[in-house]
Design an enzyme around this catalytic site. Structure first.
Site, PDB file in Angstrom:
ATOM      1  N   TRP A 136      40.683 132.831   6.496  1.00  0.00           N
ATOM      2  CA  TRP A 136      40.434 134.280   6.593  1.00  0.00           C
ATOM      3  C   TRP A 136      39.541 134.501   7.800  1.00  0.00           C
ATOM      4  O   TRP A 136      38.388 134.073   7.817  1.00  0.00           O
ATOM      5  CB  TRP A 136      39.743 134.784   5.317  1.00  0.00           C
ATOM      6  CG  TRP A 136      39.515 136.273   5.331  1.00  0.00           C
ATOM      7  CD1 TRP A 136      38.769 136.996   6.221  1.00  0.00           C
ATOM      8  CD2 TRP A 136      40.040 137.239   4.409  1.00  0.00           C
ATOM      9  NE1 TRP A 136      38.799 138.338   5.919  1.00  0.00           N
ATOM     10  CE2 TRP A 136      39.574 138.514   4.805  1.00  0.00           C
ATOM     11  CE3 TRP A 136      40.865 137.145   3.279  1.00  0.00           C
ATOM     12  CZ2 TRP A 136      39.882 139.690   4.123  1.00  0.00           C
ATOM     13  CZ3 TRP A 136      41.172 138.321   2.600  1.00  0.00           C
ATOM     14  CH2 TRP A 136      40.692 139.574   3.012  1.00  0.00           C
ATOM     15  N   GLU A 208      37.913 127.660  10.030  1.00  0.00           N
ATOM     16  CA  GLU A 208      36.631 127.724   9.326  1.00  0.00           C
ATOM     17  C   GLU A 208      36.251 126.279   8.990  1.00  0.00           C
ATOM     18  O   GLU A 208      37.086 125.545   8.450  1.00  0.00           O
ATOM     19  CB  GLU A 208      36.776 128.462   7.996  1.00  0.00           C
ATOM     20  CG  GLU A 208      37.152 129.900   8.072  1.00  0.00           C
ATOM     21  CD  GLU A 208      37.665 130.375   6.700  1.00  0.00           C
ATOM     22  OE1 GLU A 208      36.846 130.575   5.789  1.00  0.00           O
ATOM     23  OE2 GLU A 208      38.886 130.544   6.556  1.00  0.00           O
ATOM     24  N   ASP A 241      35.112 129.358  13.330  1.00  0.00           N
ATOM     25  CA  ASP A 241      34.653 130.610  12.729  1.00  0.00           C
ATOM     26  C   ASP A 241      33.588 130.232  11.694  1.00  0.00           C
ATOM     27  O   ASP A 241      33.901 129.804  10.590  1.00  0.00           O
ATOM     28  CB  ASP A 241      35.853 131.316  12.080  1.00  0.00           C
ATOM     29  CG  ASP A 241      35.455 132.571  11.321  1.00  0.00           C
ATOM     30  OD1 ASP A 241      34.239 132.857  11.215  1.00  0.00           O
ATOM     31  OD2 ASP A 241      36.358 133.269  10.820  1.00  0.00           O
ATOM     32  N   GLN A 244      30.725 132.178   7.516  1.00  0.00           N
ATOM     33  CA  GLN A 244      30.061 131.852   6.247  1.00  0.00           C
ATOM     34  C   GLN A 244      29.205 130.600   6.336  1.00  0.00           C
ATOM     35  O   GLN A 244      28.297 130.405   5.551  1.00  0.00           O
ATOM     36  CB  GLN A 244      31.120 131.656   5.157  1.00  0.00           C
ATOM     37  CG  GLN A 244      31.911 132.915   4.893  1.00  0.00           C
ATOM     38  CD  GLN A 244      32.639 132.865   3.556  1.00  0.00           C
ATOM     39  OE1 GLN A 244      32.308 132.093   2.679  1.00  0.00           O
ATOM     40  NE2 GLN A 244      33.636 133.718   3.409  1.00  0.00           N
ATOM     41  N   LYS A 270      28.628 137.206   9.199  1.00  0.00           N
ATOM     42  CA  LYS A 270      27.995 137.525   7.921  1.00  0.00           C
ATOM     43  C   LYS A 270      26.533 137.067   7.803  1.00  0.00           C
ATOM     44  O   LYS A 270      25.634 137.853   7.556  1.00  0.00           O
ATOM     45  CB  LYS A 270      28.752 136.849   6.797  1.00  0.00           C
ATOM     46  CG  LYS A 270      30.149 137.379   6.566  1.00  0.00           C
ATOM     47  CD  LYS A 270      30.841 136.511   5.558  1.00  0.00           C
ATOM     48  CE  LYS A 270      32.260 136.956   5.266  1.00  0.00           C
ATOM     49  NZ  LYS A 270      32.393 138.113   4.399  1.00  0.00           N
ATOM     50  N   ARG A 404      34.306 131.007  -6.194  1.00  0.00           N
ATOM     51  CA  ARG A 404      33.546 130.706  -4.986  1.00  0.00           C
ATOM     52  C   ARG A 404      32.135 131.184  -5.267  1.00  0.00           C
ATOM     53  O   ARG A 404      31.921 132.370  -5.520  1.00  0.00           O
ATOM     54  CB  ARG A 404      34.182 131.479  -3.840  1.00  0.00           C
ATOM     55  CG  ARG A 404      33.461 131.321  -2.541  1.00  0.00           C
ATOM     56  CD  ARG A 404      34.245 131.953  -1.435  1.00  0.00           C
ATOM     57  NE  ARG A 404      34.531 133.365  -1.649  1.00  0.00           N
ATOM     58  CZ  ARG A 404      34.873 134.202  -0.670  1.00  0.00           C
ATOM     59  NH1 ARG A 404      35.003 133.751   0.546  1.00  0.00           N
ATOM     60  NH2 ARG A 404      35.122 135.473  -0.909  1.00  0.00           N
TER      61      ARG A 404
HETATM   62  C1  LIG Z   1      35.326 133.033   7.586  1.00  0.00           C
HETATM   63  C2  LIG Z   1      35.415 134.520   7.815  1.00  0.00           C
HETATM   64  N1  LIG Z   1      35.643 134.977   9.047  1.00  0.00           N
HETATM   65  C3  LIG Z   1      35.727 136.282   9.303  1.00  0.00           C
HETATM   66  C4  LIG Z   1      35.594 137.219   8.312  1.00  0.00           C
HETATM   67  C5  LIG Z   1      35.717 138.668   8.630  1.00  0.00           C
HETATM   68  O1  LIG Z   1      34.452 139.242   8.686  1.00  0.00           O
HETATM   69  P1  LIG Z   1      34.267 140.806   8.512  1.00  0.00           P
HETATM   70  O2  LIG Z   1      34.680 141.134   7.116  1.00  0.00           O
HETATM   71  O3  LIG Z   1      32.792 140.985   8.764  1.00  0.00           O
HETATM   72  O4  LIG Z   1      35.089 141.473   9.524  1.00  0.00           O
HETATM   73  C6  LIG Z   1      35.353 136.799   7.004  1.00  0.00           C
HETATM   74  C7  LIG Z   1      35.207 137.780   5.924  1.00  0.00           C
HETATM   75  O5  LIG Z   1      35.241 137.518   4.761  1.00  0.00           O
HETATM   76  C8  LIG Z   1      35.258 135.407   6.748  1.00  0.00           C
HETATM   77  O6  LIG Z   1      35.038 134.939   5.512  1.00  0.00           O
END
Ligand SMILES: Cc1ncc(COP(=O)(O)O)c(C=O)c1O
Length: 449
Positions: A136, A208, A241, A244, A270, A404
């Site tokens: 995500w 991620e 990314d 988290q 975040k 989670r």
């Molecule tokens: C790993 C990851 N990247 C990007 C995002 C997107 O971030 P945002 O919701 O602040 O646009 C999320 C959101 O849950 C995420 O978990």
């Protein structure tokens, strides 16, 4: 339409529904690891809001930073750089793995990945981007195109040149090859399929470090070094990314530092804002310079804004002052121990995984077949909320039913004990209720057998 009183008949009546389950009451307050709803109920927040409030809700340092911003500047013309942005970029340059150095400060995780992917396209001249199954990265055009944990149906084609490779899920191997130990066959197959489809315009691989929304999947040792090697072979940049995983969630400043794999571009979001919208793209001098010379533009209304960057500095200072990296490791180990104890008593807990204070608990009907137990997950989550614990369940037919859990890094052993007591009770009650329902539905002969 509501015409009376201060509470609407249905408080959602003027709101567009944006997906996901909605808590049935209005929420009035959040402090530390807890939130309070409009009935006065206190709920232990084991998701840190939307995985952001790592230093706890409304930490006094964040509140002070917001007040400081009110006295200095909240927002500026995007071409004016406030002192807080310079200081935050300096601080990030000191703690990120080298040669990463230069930052672009934005508002959301989607935006940061949007910018990172655009930079990778500009830098390489390609447009093909590979994401991992279950990932995500956001909801905007480029970020959403390589997000595979969300529902993509109904919006027409994504960005041209978007590819997915199977994720390294050893518990539920997507290529049905491994069981419990991933040997990277998923990656090899993934790149072979990509090579077959490529139009010869590779740009980036985005990942991620822990695939969170896809079920808290922790790739095996060596995975990211191999991923980077495959990316380099094809002239693709590697984007991590760390929305988290950065700033203590896993017990380190960054997953990249722990993995000893430095991506070409890292995005953070975040956990940098601690609950305020703040995100960053961090890259090397060389990539920044070439992109600039090729006309890179990502000029938003809130780029380099003073308020969020002042808060970001406060988050980083708080992590250092309160030793939250070490604390995340310690509390994470304690949480893992308590979860292992529960797994020993509940056959339905098929797998417990994760790192630091990001943990996943996968529910199954049977440990051998690993058939996902979606109903138990949904009903237990509901019961936990009734009992005062908020946890997030991810349910996908192909990826199982996985809680989670990611409490603030300021969580105490007493908070963890409370969460485990509630979780234990909710899981036992729900499991027993489902067993009674199933027994009631059987014929006497079936029951006797
Ligand atoms: C790993 C990851 N990247 C990007 C995002 C997107 O971030 P945002 O919701 O602040 O646009 C999320 C959101 O849950 C995420 O978990």
């Amino acid at each position: 339409m509501n015409t009376s009183g201060d509470k609407p008949a249905d408080f959602r009546e003027n709101l567009i529904r944006y997906g996901g389950d909605v808590y049935p009451e209005i929420v009035d307050r959040a402090q530390g690891c807890y939130v309070w709803d409009s009935t006065g109920k206190k709920i232990l927040d084991f998701t840190s809001g939307q995985m952001c409030a790592t230093v706890g809700h409304s930490h006094p340092n964040i509140v002070a930073a917001i007040k400081k911003s009110c006295d200095t500047a909240l927002h500026l013309f995007s071409g004016m750089i406030p002192r807080s942005v310079v200081e935050l970029a300096d601080k990030l340059a000191k703690i990120v793995p080298k040669p990463l150095r230069k930052s672009l400060l934005l508002s959301t995780g989607s935006e940061s990945n949007e910018a990172a992917i655009k930079m990778a396209k500009l830098y390489t001249g390609g447009f093909e981007v590979i994401g991992l199954g279950g990932s995500w990265h956001g909801v905007t055009a480029n970020a959403g195109a390589v997000s595979f944990a969300s529902d993509r149906r109904g919006y027409g084609p994504g960005m041209p040149g978007s590819f997915v490779i199977p994720e390294p899920n050893a518990y539920r191997c997507p290529v049905k090859h491994c069981r419990d130990r991933c040997d990277l066959t998923c990656m090899k197959i993934g790149f072979e399929m990509y090579d077959m489809q490529s139009a010869g315009a590779p740009a980036a691989v985005i990942a991620e470090p822990v695939i969170s929304a896809g079920g808290v999947i922790v790739p095996p040792a060596g995975y990211f070094a191999a991923l980077q090697a495959e990316a380099r072979k094809r002239g693709m940049l590697l984007i991590f990314d760390e929305a988290q995983t950065a700033f203590g969630r896993l017990g380190h400043w960054f997953a990249a530092s722990h993995l000893q794999v430095t991506p070409d571009i890292m995005t953070v979001s975040k956990t940098l804002g601690g609950g305020m919208p703040l995100a960053g793209v961090i890259t090397t001098d060389e990539i920044e310079d070439l992109c600039h010379r090729r006309g890179f533009a990502f000029y938003t209304s809130h780029v380099s804004d003073p308020l969020p960057s002042t808060v970001g500095l406060a988050v980083l200072q708080t992590i250092e002052a309160e030793n939250l990296l070490e604390r995340s490791q310690e509390m994470g180990a304690y949480l893992a121990e308590r979860l292992a104890e529960l797994q020993g008593r509940f056959e339905e807990i098929g797998d417990v995984r994760g790192m630091g204070l990001l943990r996943g608990i996968e529910l199954v009907h049977d440990r051998e077949t690993r058939e996902p137990h979606h109903e138990l997950g949904a009903l237990t989550t509901q019961r936990c909320l009734e009992l005062g614990l908020s946890m997030n369940i991810r349910r996908r037919p192909e990826r199982g039913s996985v809680w989670r859990i990611a409490p603030p890094l300021t969580v105490t052993t007493a908070d963890i004990d409370l969460a485990m007591t509630i979780f234990d009770q909710a899981l036992a009650e729900t499991r027993d209720a489902l067993a009674r329902r199933s027994a009631a539905g059987k014929t006497p002969a079936q029951r006797a057998a």
